[in-house]
Structures are given as C-alpha cells and as structure tokens.
Design an enzyme around this catalytic site. Structure first.
Site, short mmCIF file in Angstrom:
data_model
loop_
_atom_site.label_atom_id
_atom_site.label_comp_id
_atom_site.label_asym_id
_atom_site.label_seq_id
_atom_site.Cartn_x
_atom_site.Cartn_y
_atom_site.Cartn_z
N GLU A 148 -113.54 94.60 -5.61
CA GLU A 148 -113.39 93.23 -5.65
C GLU A 148 -111.58 93.28 -5.57
O GLU A 148 -111.16 93.71 -6.48
CB GLU A 148 -114.04 92.20 -6.30
CG GLU A 148 -115.56 92.26 -5.84
CD GLU A 148 -116.17 91.03 -6.77
OE1 GLU A 148 -116.91 90.50 -6.03
OE2 GLU A 148 -116.15 90.91 -7.84
N ASP B 39 -111.04 88.98 -0.18
CA ASP B 39 -110.03 88.84 -1.29
C ASP B 39 -108.64 89.26 -0.70
O ASP B 39 -108.06 90.25 -1.20
CB ASP B 39 -110.22 89.36 -2.47
CG ASP B 39 -111.68 89.09 -2.87
OD1 ASP B 39 -112.20 87.93 -2.63
OD2 ASP B 39 -112.31 89.79 -3.72
N SER C 8 -111.70 83.83 -2.81
CA SER C 8 -110.36 84.19 -3.13
C SER C 8 -109.35 84.83 -2.17
O SER C 8 -109.64 85.39 -1.24
CB SER C 8 -110.40 85.24 -4.35
OG SER C 8 -110.92 84.92 -5.50
N TRP D 29 -120.98 77.86 -10.86
CA TRP D 29 -120.29 78.36 -9.45
C TRP D 29 -121.21 77.88 -8.36
O TRP D 29 -122.39 77.71 -8.27
CB TRP D 29 -120.54 79.94 -9.56
CG TRP D 29 -119.74 80.62 -8.37
CD1 TRP D 29 -118.53 80.98 -8.26
CD2 TRP D 29 -120.31 80.68 -6.93
NE1 TRP D 29 -118.08 81.54 -7.13
CE2 TRP D 29 -119.28 81.22 -6.29
CE3 TRP D 29 -121.30 80.50 -6.31
CZ2 TRP D 29 -119.33 81.95 -4.92
CZ3 TRP D 29 -121.55 80.82 -5.23
CH2 TRP D 29 -120.52 81.42 -4.48
N GLN E 275 -110.25 79.79 -7.61
CA GLN E 275 -111.54 79.34 -7.26
C GLN E 275 -112.08 78.32 -8.03
O GLN E 275 -112.19 78.15 -9.34
CB GLN E 275 -112.48 80.74 -7.38
CG GLN E 275 -111.97 81.71 -6.74
CD GLN E 275 -112.50 81.42 -5.06
OE1 GLN E 275 -113.59 81.86 -4.84
NE2 GLN E 275 -111.73 80.85 -4.18
N TRP F 23 -115.86 73.84 -12.28
CA TRP F 23 -115.96 75.41 -12.51
C TRP F 23 -114.83 75.86 -12.27
O TRP F 23 -114.02 75.46 -11.12
CB TRP F 23 -117.14 76.03 -11.84
CG TRP F 23 -117.07 77.37 -11.56
CD1 TRP F 23 -116.68 77.98 -10.52
CD2 TRP F 23 -117.59 78.39 -12.34
NE1 TRP F 23 -116.54 79.37 -10.90
CE2 TRP F 23 -117.41 79.82 -11.77
CE3 TRP F 23 -118.35 78.22 -13.55
CZ2 TRP F 23 -117.74 80.74 -12.46
CZ3 TRP F 23 -118.83 79.50 -14.00
CH2 TRP F 23 -118.59 80.72 -13.55
N MET F 24 -114.25 77.04 -12.73
CA MET F 24 -113.26 77.64 -12.10
C MET F 24 -113.39 79.37 -12.40
O MET F 24 -113.91 79.61 -13.33
CB MET F 24 -111.90 77.46 -12.97
CG MET F 24 -110.67 78.22 -12.45
SD MET F 24 -109.17 77.81 -13.45
CE MET F 24 -109.56 79.26 -14.73
N ASN F 25 -113.07 80.00 -11.35
CA ASN F 25 -113.04 81.50 -11.79
C ASN F 25 -111.76 81.99 -11.20
O ASN F 25 -110.40 81.59 -11.48
CB ASN F 25 -114.21 82.19 -11.13
CG ASN F 25 -114.82 82.22 -9.77
OD1 ASN F 25 -115.04 81.07 -9.22
ND2 ASN F 25 -114.41 83.20 -8.99
N ASP F 26 -111.42 83.12 -10.28
CA ASP F 26 -110.52 83.64 -10.26
C ASP F 26 -109.04 82.89 -9.80
O ASP F 26 -109.23 81.94 -9.26
CB ASP F 26 -110.48 84.73 -8.87
CG ASP F 26 -111.65 85.38 -8.61
OD1 ASP F 26 -112.39 85.41 -9.57
OD2 ASP F 26 -112.04 85.98 -7.56
#
Ligand code: FRU
Length: 496
Positions: free
Chosen positions: A217, A164, A106, A67, A59, A40-43
């Site tokens: 955020e 963040d 993040s 997640w 992330q 999984w990847m986010n920001d």
C-alpha cells in the site's frame, strides 16, 4: 449544482455540526499533532507546498469517528505545525468512487504546468466483496475547490488491484507509482504521462521476492541526498509495516534496484507515510499515527472515538540519507513550540537508581538527552513516562521505553500505560556511535514519538492514560549511566 458539490456541502454541514461538540467536550485532543475537527481520519494525502502554503489532505469520514465511505479532508499551514481547516475537498459521488465500503482512497497532489492543483486518488468500489479500483483526477484553480475530471478514471481498473497513486515530475514527464499485488506478491507499478490525463503503463519496478508481503500500500518514490528511496506499506508481514528500500531507480529500464532495507518507524502507530519536497529543499514526511486491524499488535483505534474523533498525524519529519540508512529528523519548526526549559546535564545516575525528571507538564513535552556510552556501565536504561500511582481504583500507570544497551534492543512496553493499551514491541538498537547515544522524545496528549540511534531509529506509539499521569523517571539497571546532556521542554498548544 452537481452531485459532487452537493455531497461536499452535506459533508461540510456534518463537520460544522459536530466540531463544536468535540471542541467543548473532548479531553484527549493533541496539542501539536494534526487531527480532524471531528469524525475519522487515516492516511495523509496530497502533501504539497502550493502557492505559499503547506497543504495537507487526509483520508476522512466526516459523519462519525469510524472508517467508512472515504472523503478527503483538507488543511493549510505556514509552518507545518499549526493548521487551518478548509472545506472538505473530495467526496464519493461518481460511479467509480461512490461506495460505503470504498470511496475516495489515498493519493497525492502536484502543481500542473498551468499552475492548477491536481489531486490523484484511487476511486474504490466494493460490490459483493469484489473490489474495483481505478486512478482518478480532480483539479482546482484556487487550491480549495476541486472538480473531478470528466474523463475519469485516468487509469482504468486493471486485472490486479492497484492503489494509492503518488505523482511527481522528472525531466519533461510526469510519473505515477501505485501499489498492488499479483500472484500474492506485493509490487510497485510505474505509469508515465505528458499531460497528467493520459497515462501509459510502464510496468512493475519492483516486486516482493517472497519476503516482502502479498500486497503493498501507499508506495512513495523519491530522491534524497543523491539516493533513490522507495517506501512501501507491506501488508501481513508481522513486525514490518512501514518499510524503506534505498537503491537506484533506472527510468530507462523501468526498474528499481534495492541496496538496503530498513523500517521507517518500528513502533505500534505509524503507517502510510507520504513525503514531499518543500521550498527549502527538504524531504518532509507525515504518517497516520495509528495501526490497522491486520497488524499483529492491533487491538483497536484507541479511546478517542468516545469523544467524536479518531486519528492523528505524526509530527513532520525530515528524511535524510546516511550511508545505507535513512534518518528521520523532527522538523526544526518544532523548536518554536518549546517552553519551560530545564537543563539537567551533565547527569549521572547510579546503579538501580531512579530519578524523577520534569518536562513541561509531563504530558506535552520534549526530552533531548545524550548518553555517554563510554561512561555508562548500565545494561539497561529505562525511561518511564506518563506514570502515576494509584489512579482509578488504585492502578499504577507507566509506559516504559527500555534501551537494552547490552543486547542492542529498544523495547516499548505499554501494558501498564492505561486501562486500554496492551503490548510490548521491540526493534534493534544499532548503537551506531561507540561514544554516545542520542535519545529524543516527543510526547503529546495521547502519543509518544521516540527517535534514537542518530535518528536512524524511530518508534511511535499511542497511549491513553488519565490526565493525572504526569510523572517521568529515568532508571539505570545493572550499572550506572552518564548523560553528556539532558534537556527538557514543555510544548505549546497549536492544535485544538
Ligand atoms: C492505507 C489504506 C490505503 C487506502 C486507504 C483507505 O492506510 O489502506 O491503501 O487508500 O487506507 O482509507
């Protein structure tokens, strides 16, 4: 070996085990948008040009395409487009960041005066629904291996949830901005430091006046073309999820005064953008090309998790200022991916007619068209992309990009895109110039990124059509349409 090193090795073993499976079997990998090798990847996190390379952290959850306990993945590039994956950079390992429902959240990167690479992130712990967040530091000598600072956290948890951290240098001081909430109002909070380790709270530089959401955020504060810009991710604000404010940052008064407000990208899939300045002096921005469950149009993270991976970045964009508006320009490096040039222009479309256009393989391509507004009577101009008749049990596929020239609206309709996607989303079409309208589209295996209004409007969406959906049409409704130019290219593959 310390706990953090052990957990990084464990995470890296999971990547080594799963990445070949993804490589061999996945059908929906992007060709030129950054993705994790698996999981999984986010920001985007820690964007920086450091010792001759672009660094991208993100992330990351290496153990599955969903997640969970956040790590930081890491990659480097010479051109912002083709990336070399490096070992996992940060893993949850300490009392302040080791949590299945939290982890290493993040943050950002700076090069210290000692030449070392400093990463700032939010250590997040969730205990019976109580969330504790603190700002933490990890440092590296070689830009690859990171050691968490023994004095962590550098900013202890406050009464309000803050997260963040974005850090930068100005004059002889370091500054950090974090997002947060207080009294159900989103806010951006400023800290300052001399040495990157001891931080003084300067306080709130801007808070929501009640119209900008209960929580912010991933704040980003920078100066470009002489203007200060604050970018925020305001939560639970309907259509708005990625907002910019241009204005003036007064460091003495510790206050940001906004002059104008706009959307960084009004599409379905663009969130948590982060920017950095590169050696050419450009302000470059990446974002996570996806959406969260709290956004009104959300229905899931797409269909790639079945292939063992989930999440991609946007293409890199250069941020510029034009009056009170921001412009988001696809970086010029993208031109190096072009192949199979087709020149259709000048081109006239008759009323109610539909023309088939070729652009590369119809899946991985770029379209650059300039519509003459003077010579166009059409009420609507519709780009129909990734179309096919009768695939999979007779379903017709098509995603529509609708330019409503009379109403001044851009609408993207992905209801017919595939078996999965739903939704129709609109934003204002400014029609800034009375003469012409620029339309610039980038398509990759599962994404469409559209730029228009002289790059002041961007719209990103993910779609998941079958490979056979390769047809592309342009249609004029309620009058004819004239293009001053109309060019297309296929795109080379640089990501796997
Ligand atoms: C934004 C965000 C951040 C947080 C991270 C967790 O997408 O919610 O606020 O740090 O994702 O993965």
């Amino acid at each position: 070996m310390n706990q953090h090193k052990q957990l990084l090795l464990k995470a890296q073993c999971a990547v080594e085990e799963n990445k070949d499976l993804v490589r061999q079997h996945a059908r929906k990998r992007q060709w030129y948008h950054f993705m994790p090798e698996c999981g999984w990847m986010n920001d985007p996190n820690g964007l920086i040009y450091y010792k001759g390379k672009y660094h991208l952290f993100y992330q990351f959850y290496p153990y599955g395409p969903y997640w969970s306990a956040m790590h930081w993945g890491h990659a480097v590039s010479d051109d912002l487009l083709s990336w070399k994956h490096l070992p996992v950079a940060l893993a949850p390992s300490e009392p302040y960041d080791d949590c299945q429902k939290g982890g290493v959240f993040s943050g950002s990167a700076v090069e210290g005066e000692d030449g070392r690479l400093y990463l700032f992130y939010t250590g997040t712990i969730v205990n019976e629904d109580k969330v504790t967040k603190s700002q933490c530091l990890a440092v590296s000598d070689d830009g690859i291996h990171f050691v968490k600072y023994e004095g962590n956290p550098v900013v202890a948890p406050t009464a309000f949830v803050e997260s963040d951290p974005k850090v930068w240098r100005r004059g002889n001081r370091w500054y950090m901005i974090v997002g947060g909430e207080e009294d159900h109002k989103g806010r951006a909070i400023l800290y300052a430091s001399q040495d990157l380790k001891t931080w003084e709270r300067f306080g709130t530089i801007l808070e929501s006046d009640g119209t900008l959401g209960a929580m912010w955020e991933c704040p980003d504060l920078f100066t470009v073309d002489g203007r200060d810009v604050l970018v925020i991710g305001p939560m639970h604000l309907g259509e708005r999820k990625c907002t910019y404010l241009t204005g003036n940052m007064d460091y003495k008064k510790r206050a940001f005064t906004p002059f104008s407000i706009g959307e960084v990208d009004c599409g379905f899939d663009y969130y948590a953008p982060q920017s950095f300045e590169d050696p050419k002096g450009r302000r470059i921005q990446f974002a996570w090309a996806n959406a969260w469950d709290w956004m009104p149009w959300w229905k899931g993270f797409g269909t790639t998790a079945q292939e063992g991976w989930c999440g991609a970045m946007s293409i890199p964009r250069e941020v510029r200022v034009q009056g009170d508006l921001l412009r988001f320009l696809p970086v010029e490096e993208l031109r190096s991916l072009r192949k199979n040039y087709r020149d259709y222009g000048p081109l006239h479309l008759y009323e109610w007619s539909r023309m088939e256009i070729e652009a590369g393989d119809g899946v991985h391509c770029e379209i650059l068209a300039v519509l003459s507004l003077q010579e166009t009577a059409a009420e609507r101009l519709i780009f129909q992309v990734r179309c096919a008749d009768g695939v999979q049990g007779g379903n017709n596929r098509c995603t529509k990009l609708i330019f409503d020239l009379r109403e001044g609206r851009l609408t993207v309709d992905r209801n017919g895109a595939d078996d999965w996607s739903t939704g129709r989303k609109s934003c204002k079409l400014r029609l800034l110039s009375q003469e012409s309208l620029l339309i610039h589209i980038f398509m990759d295996t599962v994404s469409v990124e559209l730029f228009t209004d002289d790059y002041t409007t961007a719209f990103s969406t993910n779609i998941y059509p079958e490979e056979a959906c390769t047809e592309l049409y342009v249609r004029a409704e309620g009058g004819g349409a004239s293009f001053l130019s109309f060019e297309t290219w296929g795109m080379r593959r640089v990501c796997r």
